[in-house]
Structures are given as structure tokens and as C-alpha cells.
Scaffold this active site. Structure first.
Site, PDB file in Angstrom:
ATOM      1  N   GLU A 191       0.822  -1.204   0.000  1.00 55.76           N
ATOM      2  CA  GLU A 191       0.000   0.000   0.000  1.00 55.76           C
ATOM      3  C   GLU A 191       0.859   1.259   0.000  1.00 55.76           C
ATOM      4  O   GLU A 191       0.536   2.244  -0.682  1.00 55.76           O
ATOM      5  CB  GLU A 191      -0.937   0.004   1.218  1.00 55.76           C
ATOM      6  N   ASP A 218      -4.606  -9.718  -8.523  1.00 52.46           N
ATOM      7  CA  ASP A 218      -5.007  -8.774  -9.561  1.00 52.46           C
ATOM      8  C   ASP A 218      -3.871  -7.945 -10.174  1.00 52.46           C
ATOM      9  O   ASP A 218      -3.581  -8.030 -11.375  1.00 52.46           O
ATOM     10  CB  ASP A 218      -6.103  -7.853  -9.026  1.00 52.46           C
ATOM     11  N   GLU A 278     -18.445  -6.006  -2.091  1.00 49.76           N
ATOM     12  CA  GLU A 278     -17.080  -6.518  -2.023  1.00 49.76           C
ATOM     13  C   GLU A 278     -16.991  -7.938  -2.567  1.00 49.76           C
ATOM     14  O   GLU A 278     -15.970  -8.326  -3.121  1.00 49.76           O
ATOM     15  CB  GLU A 278     -16.562  -6.489  -0.584  1.00 49.76           C
ATOM     16  N   GLU A 308     -12.490   0.506  -9.408  1.00 48.57           N
ATOM     17  CA  GLU A 308     -12.127  -0.395 -10.506  1.00 48.57           C
ATOM     18  C   GLU A 308     -13.187  -0.466 -11.601  1.00 48.57           C
ATOM     19  O   GLU A 308     -12.858  -0.569 -12.785  1.00 48.57           O
ATOM     20  CB  GLU A 308     -11.841  -1.807  -9.961  1.00 48.57           C
ATOM     21  N   THR A 325      -1.449   1.076 -10.758  1.00 46.92           N
ATOM     22  CA  THR A 325      -2.673   0.466 -10.223  1.00 46.92           C
ATOM     23  C   THR A 325      -3.424   1.428  -9.323  1.00 46.92           C
ATOM     24  O   THR A 325      -4.611   1.259  -9.084  1.00 46.92           O
ATOM     25  CB  THR A 325      -2.346  -0.842  -9.462  1.00 46.92           C
TER      26      THR A 325
END
Length: 843
Positions: free
Chosen positions: A142, A289, A383, A401, A487
Site C-alpha cells: 500500500e 489482480d 465486495e 475499478e 494500479t
């Protein structure tokens, strides 16, 4: 992504000019108009764009007014979230490092939205106020994508503005220097035997230092290790220090080497020391992902063909085993014909956008349409949702996304339908997420309840993609085709590909599969869909009513599903059978008039059109409410906390007296690593925090440590059984027969009551049992009423009759009322009135 840079790009390792435009979406523009209605006018787009700017101002100004310099805004409390001062949320808080996270994550968004004055002011605040020498443990993943990426994207934007000579003339690469310092603080995480990074690092003490409070972890997710190359390589090429790119490249090499050679898939969690797979489920959502995303984008950014070769290899495997349009399944990496779970997570919504970059538009359109139908049903993407499109986990933290894929599909097709999709996202955010102090995450899409949370990615990503969706290139302050999105949607210049890459150890062995038409060249929509300007609508129409919304009553109860069936057999049929869908080959149906017949002449692959009858199931399964009852002094059963059950482990409904034990906190609290206090847990009920890994994995570790039961506590702050429906915990796709201890789930507020009791009294005994069996609960006093017949004696000459006497007998459940009940019975026998009734009809 990409434009003029392709003319100057050369591959430094092989010495040949590469056609890097294989993934440039600007090549995909085909000018389609009005397939699902009229094209949106410039005035309409301008109005929505202004609305997006107003929404951004509301969110950004709320953060600056109420939260800065805290890492995040708490939009319901109208204050900043400072780690350590608010209740711990588990792994979610690993994003917070006391470095004004939201401000840094938002910097290049300010430029893209033409807020250049605000950008210059924000850069000055960042340089003046932000420090990284904090004694705090943060997520390497992160911190890399949000903070390091944010600093690099902002540095690139500041440099562009400075070069124009209009503003930022004072700027002397301060953000780049800060990025380099942060990079060095993240590097200790890569000090492992394998080269895969630790999941966490202490910004001040690193990993191995005794003061670091980290370094005991043995596992990390695939995405966590494989989502470093863009930021680290950009940092190396901008700063001139190759060490960052070398470490990130090594981690990518390890993941590639550890793929399952038979399927070319990777798992979800890997051991950072020996490279063994810890979780072998494989998909394109959470845990994996962005590893696939960074393989593709590393090729674009760095000009290294090896990354594209690896991506193409993985992509072929994904399309063979995981992609069953419109679904994206999760399979076992070693046995990819086995579907390991019946639900999908919202993070996979990025994948259609990645498929656009790959030039594979048809499955991208299909999956995106499926996701859109889910949002129409629930307002937002939950989620997690089942393959039957029911809610599996209802939270929605304002993830971007779906908006990202919508943007890419619009740029690829020019279809105004995707502008309408974007407009719906804007409207739903304003209607269902906007609050006076910003925008609040949705705790459960079924109830619409808010959560006191506004993650930094909402400002960093959501507003970028929405603004770009409704903007023309000429309305942007930069040429967007000269940049690639990380991302986290930070902007890195593709001109970095002209810098010498260090690829001497970066090799990909030749693969047996054949490359397709678009493996190394710019995909052409005319080649994909010759002379067919309505191709996107045609594809969407077959997926428009997956969730049942919008279907007319006259519609057929069956719908068509097209499956690619390879030479390996009919595994996709088994996938659908495992979902509870009965299948009938189309050839067995009489209704050929439905137009499902098609031919496919491609050698080695054939298509079978099937009709699936999907049985309707109740929206909400009945969940048996459990309780955690505190029975030791001073509680003595008076405190009972509502709890949810699990679909595995000991069934408490079959236990006569529940399961009793004293509670002990697991160390680590998430129970996602080796249990450090196994001796203390022996024979006790363990407390474990939700997050980091699956419920089943936690249960197995704690059961092996000797725990006699497990109470899981929600890591989402503020959740409670009063506001959120109970749910059943599910397994991880593997058999769970080995888990024999009882498992219950407490929401955050109930969990806080339990942990506070433990902290105050140290020794707390609890009873786990169904709510209906709660001990000590006052039961309603019963008064048994009986009727009896009696013949009354009458004086001579009077008519004889039968009367019914009302007799009140003593309560069986209240012994203290015996005397009173007896007295009451006597009084009623004396004073009750007679009811004249035919004796033959008496009860």
C-alpha cells in the site's frame, strides 16, 4: 497510454525496434456512435464534468478542512483518522503511516482536473509537513502504490509544469528526493532469501531491528510482491539509482519461476522465504489482480519484451481456465478444472480494462456488462457477490475499478453507452455515498448504511477516471497518451522506456502456446469486428439480464451461455454444474427459433451453446442467530452479544448446553501467521480479528494451537448486529471437515464489548450457544387456563343445567407464584359465571 513515444522506443536488451503499441488503447478508437441511444452532446458531457469537479472539491476540501494532516478523513465524524488514536481496524490500518496519505495520493489528480493552483499549494504542504522517519509499521504494497507512486506522479507533473515556465518555478525535485528517501525505507522488506518482500516494514527501524515490531511474517500475497515494478523502476530511472528496479525485478522473477508449470497460473499467497505456495486458489481478483496488471504495464513503461511474454503466457491460462464470460472464476492452480469458490470479489472489476489494453474486447465487454448489471441491482459493487449475483459480502468502500474499466472501454469503442454507465456512477455516488463532510463508504449495499471511512484511493482514482471519461484530450493539461496509469492511477511517463533497463537476469523461456494476432501488435477493432459498428451492443445484449433486472415478464425463462470448450474436455460444464445450474445442449431443445445456433471453424476449439435454467433462490438465506454470553463474575450471564454462525466447524445448534470456555486473544491477533501464544490458548476459546487471511485458515491454526473454539471479531470499525444483517462465515474453497471447533462472528461494536471486558477483568468465561437457548433469560409467566364441566344441584322444580367452570392453575415456571395462583384459582371457582351450554357440545 502511449502515443509519439513509440517512434523513439528501442528495446535495449535485444537491440531491435519493438512494436510496443500492442497495448495502446488510443489505437483502439473507432468512433462508434449511438448504439444504445443517442450520443451524448458536448453540453451534456460538460455538465457532468462540472458535476464531477464539484464532487471532487467537496471530498478534497472536506479532507483538507477536517482531516489534514491526518492520513484519512472520517466523513461521518468530520475529523481525521490518526493511527493509534482510533480503534484498530486490523490490516486496513497498515495503509496509514502518519504521512498525510490522502494528500499525497491526490496530488496528480489535482493536475489532471486542471486545479493547478491547488496542486502547487498541496506540493508545498507536502514538502514542508510530511516526514517518513516515523516509528510505525506499514504495508509495503500500500505504501508503494499510494505514497511512493503519489510522490512520483506528482514529481512528474511538477516537472512538466515547471518546464512550461508558467508555474512551479521554485520546484527543485523535492518530491523526487522524498520518493527516494521512502524507497530506501521500503528496501529492508526485500531482505529475504527468496527476494520476495516482507508484507510490512517499520519506516524507522526496518524489519530485522528488534524495535521494528515486524519481520515475523512468513507469507505475502502475490499482488503484494508483484506490484512494485512500476514505481520502483520509475524511481530508479528518475533518480539514477538502479537498486530499486533490481529488487522489484527480482520479486517478479521469483513469482514467474514459482508459477504452476502445467497451468501457467499462480496462487494467491506465497511463502516469502522458500517460495512455496500457501494458498493455491487462482483468479484475477483480490490477492493476484495487480500482478497481472504490472506485467502488462511494465512492458509499456520499461520497453522490456520479457514482461509481455510473461503476461501473454498467463493471459492464455486465464482465458483457458478462469474466464468463463461473463464470469471470472477462481480455480485451483494445480488442478484448474476445479472451481474453488462460488463467489467473485469486486477487485476483479479492473480486469475488463486490462483486457482492453490486451485488445481482447469481447470478453471485456461481457464481463463489464455483468458488473454493470450487479451495480444496477445493488447501487454499487458489493465486495463479493455470488455467481448467481447475490450479495456475499455487502461492503463497498467506494472502489474505483468499475469506473476504470468503464473509461477504458469507452476509449476503446467510442460507444456512448459507456458515458451513460459513467453518469450512473456519478449519480449513485451523489445519492448514496455523499455526506456533509465528504463521501462515506457503504457498510452494506443491502441496507445502505454508511461507514466512517473515505479511503485515499477514492480521490486518487475515482475522480481521475470519471473526469477523463467525460473529457476530450484537448481539455486536459497534459497529453494523456504520454503516460501510463499505475494500479493507483498515478501517472508515469512512458518516455522512461528509453532509459537503459537492467535486464541481464531477466529471461523467459519459450512457451509452447502460440501467440495470437494481438500479442505484439496494435489491436484493430476493424479486424476484431469487421464492418460492424454495433458490435459492443450485440455483445452486451446477451448479458443484459443476468441478474433478472429489466427482464420483461414475457421473456423466456432460459438464457444462452456460450462456453469455449477445449480439447481437454467439458470442464466448463462441470463448473456451471457446481454452481447449481442445470445444463441442456441446445441441440436437444426444440426452440431453434431463438437463434442460438452458431458455428466455429477454429481448429482445436469448438463452441457449444447451452441453455441454463437458473433456479430462483431466496435473496437472503436464513441465518441462525448465536450469542456469546459472558457468564463469569461480574457479568453472570447478564451480557449476551449477538453473533453470526459459520458454515463449517462444530454446529452449536446441536449442542445441548452450548460450548463454555475462558477467552484468550490470539497472537498475532489476526491469526494469519504462526500462533505465538499456543500454550496460553490451550483449552481456551480464542479471540481473532477478521482480515489478512480466510476464516478457515485462522480456524485451522487456532485449532492446532489447542483452542476449543474461536470468536472472530470484525475489523470494520463501527459495524454492529443492530445495523448489519448477520451472515454465515464460509470456508476457503478447500474441504473444511478437519475443522471441528465451534466458530462465531461478532461485529465490531459487540467485539469491543468483549475485548473491553477481557482487558478489565483478565479472566472472562463465555458460553457460545444459539440465541434461543440463552440461559437465565426471563421466560414469560404461564397461566394455565382449563375448562371443566360440573353439574349443579338445583332446588326442586328448577331446571337442571351444566355449567363450565374457568379454572386458573398455578404457573409451572414461576414457583414463587404458587400460593397466589392457588388463591386466584379458588376465587375464580367461587365467582365465575355459568355458561349455559349443551353438554354434548362441551369441550
Amino acid at each position: 497510454m502511449g502515443g509519439n513515444w513509440i517512434r523513439r522506443e528501442k528495446h535495449r536488451c535485444g537491440g531491435f525496434v519493438m512494436a510496443l503499441a500492442a497495448v495502446i488503447f488510443s489505437c483502439l478508437l473507432i468512433g462508434v456512435t449511438g448504439q444504445d441511444g443517442q450520443a451524448m452532446t458536448a453540453e451534456e458531457k460538460s455538465k457532468i464534468r462540472d458535476q464531477i469537479l464539484e464532487m471532487f472539491d467537496h471530498a478534497y476540501n472536506s479532507y483538507m478542512d477536517y482531516a489534514y494532516p491526518a492520513d484519512e478523513l472520517m466523513p461521518l465524524s468530520c475529523r481525521g483518522r490518526v493511527r493509534g488514536l482510533e480503534p484498530n481496524r486490523g490490516d486496513i490500518d497498515d495503509s496509514l503511516g502518519k504521512f498525510s496519505l490522502t494528500l499525497i495520493d491526490t496530488l496528480d489528480t489535482l493536475v489532471l482536473l486542471n486545479k493547478l493552483d491547488e496542486f502547487e499549494e498541496a506540493v508545498k504542504k507536502t514538502v514542508q509537513d510530511v516526514r517518513f522517519d516515523n516509528d510505525i509499521v506499514v504495508s509495503v504494497f500500500e505504501t508503494n502504490i499510494r505514497v511512493l507512486g503519489g510522490l512520483l506522479g506528482a514529481h512528474v507533473m511538477a516537472d512538466v509544469l515547471k518546464q512550461r515556465g508558467e508555474r512551479m518555478q521554485w520546484y527543485r525535485d523535492e518530491l523526487l528526493h522524498m520518493a527516494k528517501e521512502l524507497g530506501y525505507r521500503l528496501l529492508p522488506a526485500f531482505n529475504t532469501t527468496s527476494g520476495l518482500p516482507y508484507p510490512r516494514v517499520n519506516l524507522l527501524y526496518g524489519v530485522v531491528n528488534p524495535l521494528s515490531r515486524t519481520g515475523t511474517e512468513s507469507d505475502t500475497c502475490t499482488a503484494c510482491a508483484g506490484t512494485m515494478i512500476l514505481e520502483f523502476a520509475a524511481l530508479s530511472r528518475l533518480s539514477g539509482d538502479p537498486i530499486f528496479e533490481e529488487h522489484a525485478r527480482k520479486a517478479m522473477d521469483v513469482l514467474w519461476e514459482k508459477r504452476q508449470r502445467g497451468s501457467d497460473l499462480v496462487g494467491t499467497v506465497i511463502n516469502i522465504h522458500n517460495g512455496d505456495w500457501v494458498r493455491r486458489d487462482s483468479g484475477v481478483g483480490a490477492g493476484i489482480d495487480s500482478y497481472y496488471e504490472y506485467l502488462m504495464k511494465a512492458y509499456i513503461l520499461l520497453g522490456d519484451k520479457v514482461y509481455l511474454d510473461r503476461f501473454n503466457t498467463h493471459y492464455s491460462a486465464i482465458m483457458k481456465y478462469i474466464s468463463q464470460p461473463p464470469l471470472l472464476l477462481n480455480v485451483h492452480m494445480h488442478n484448474p478444472t476445479v472451481n474453488v469458490r462460488s463467489w467473485m470479489d469486486s477487485l476483479l472489476a479492473f480486469f475488463p480494462g486490462l483486457q482492453v489494453l490486451r485488445g481482447d474486447l469481447k470478453p471485456a465487454i461481457e464481463t463489464h456488462e455483468m458488473l454493470y448489471q450487479v451495480t444496477k441491482q445493488h447501487n454499487f459493487l458489493p465486495e463479493a457477490f455470488t455467481t448467481e449475483f447475490r450479495v456475499h459480502w455487502g461492503q463497498h468502500p467506494l472502489r474505483p475499478e468499475f469506473a476504470e474499466s468503464t473509461y477504458f472501454l469507452y476509449k476503446a469503442t467510442g460507444d456512448p453507452y459507456y458515458l451513460k454507465v459513467g453518469q450512473s456512477i456519478v449519480e449513485k455516488l451523489n445519492t448514496h455515498a455523499r455526506v456533509p463532510c465528504g463521501f462515506a463508504a457503504v457498510q452494506d449495499v443491502r441496507t445502505g448504511m454508511h461507514e466512517d471511512r473515505m479511503d485515499s484511493f477514492f480521490l486518487a482514482e475515482m475522480f481521475k477516471y470519471l473526469y477523463l471519461l467525460f473529457s476530450e484530450k484537448t481539455q486536459l493539461p497534459i497529453d494523456i497518451d504520454d503516460y501510463i496509469f499505475t494500479t493507483e492511477a498515478h501517472l508515469l511517463p512512458v518516455s522512461l522506456s528509453t532509459t537503459q533497463p537492467s535486464c541481464h537476469t531477466n529471461n523467459t523461456e519459450p512457451q509452447a502456446h502460440k501467440d495470437d494476432l494481438f500479442s505484439y501488435s496494435c489491436p484493430s477493432a476493424q479486424t476484431l469486428f469487421p464492418n460492424n459498428p454495433t458490435f459492443a451492443k450485440t455483445i452486451r445484449d446477451s448479458n443484459k439480464y443476468l441478474t433478472g433486472l429489466g427482464r420483461t415478464q414475457q421473456s423466456s425463462p432460459v438464457r444462452g451461455i456460450e462456453l469455449p470448450l477445449h480439447d481437454t474436455g467439458l470442464e466448463p460444464i462441470e463448473f456451471l454444474k457446481s454452481m447449481g445450474i442445470s445444463l441442456t445442449p441446445l441441440t436437444e431443445l426444440v426452440s431453434a427459433s431463438q437463434g442460438f445456433v452458431s458455428q466455429d471453424s477454429q481448429k482445436g476449439v469448438y463452441k457449444l451453446k447451452l441453455v441454463a435454467e437458473v433456479s430462483q433462490t431466496p435473496e437472503h438465506e436464513e441465518v441462525v442467530a448465536l450469542i456469546v454470553q459472558l457468564i463469569s463474575p461480574p457479568f453472570l450471564g447478564r451480557t449476551a452479544l449477538m453473533a453470526g454462525p459459520a458454515k463449517f466447524g462444530k454446529d452449536l445448534t446441536k449442542q445441548e448446553h452450548g460450548v463454555k470456555g475462558s477467552i484468550v486473544k490470539s497472537v498475532p491477533y489476526t491469526a494469519c501467521g504462526p500462533i505465538e501464544n499456543a500454550v496460553e490458548l490451550q483449552g481456551h476459546i480464542a479471540l481473532a480479528l477478521r482480515g489478512d487471511c480466510m476464516f478457515a485458515a485462522k480456524a485451522r491454526r487456532l485449532q492446532e494451537a489447542g483452542a476449543t473454539g474461536v470468536i472472530f471479531i470484525d475489523h470494520r470499525e463501527g459495524s454492529s448486529s443492530a445495523e448489519t444483517p448477520l451472515f454465515q462465515m464460509v470456508g476457503d474453497g478447500e474441504p473444511t471437515d478437519d475443522i471441528t471447533v465451534p466458530l462465531v462472528f461478532l461485529f465490531s461494536k459487540e467485539g469491543a464489548t468483549l475485548t473491553a471486558a477481557l482487558q478489565e477483568h483478565h479472566n472472562v468465561d463465555v458460553l457460545l450457544l444459539p440465541k434461543e437457548k440463552q440461559i437465565g433469560k426471563e421466560k414469560p409467566e404461564k397461566l394455565n387456563i382449563k375448562f371443566r364441566l360440573a353439574k349443579e344441584e338445583f332446588a326442586e322444580g328448577e331446571m337442571e343445567s351444566t355449567t363450565i367452570h374457568l379454572v386458573l392453575e398455578q404457573s409451572e415456571t414461576a414457583t414463587e407464584m404458587n400460593t397466589e395462583a392457588a388463591s386466584l384459582t379458588g376465587k375464580n371457582q367461587e365467582t365465575c359465571s355459568s355458561l349455559q351450554k349443551d353438554p354434548e357440545s362441551s369441550p
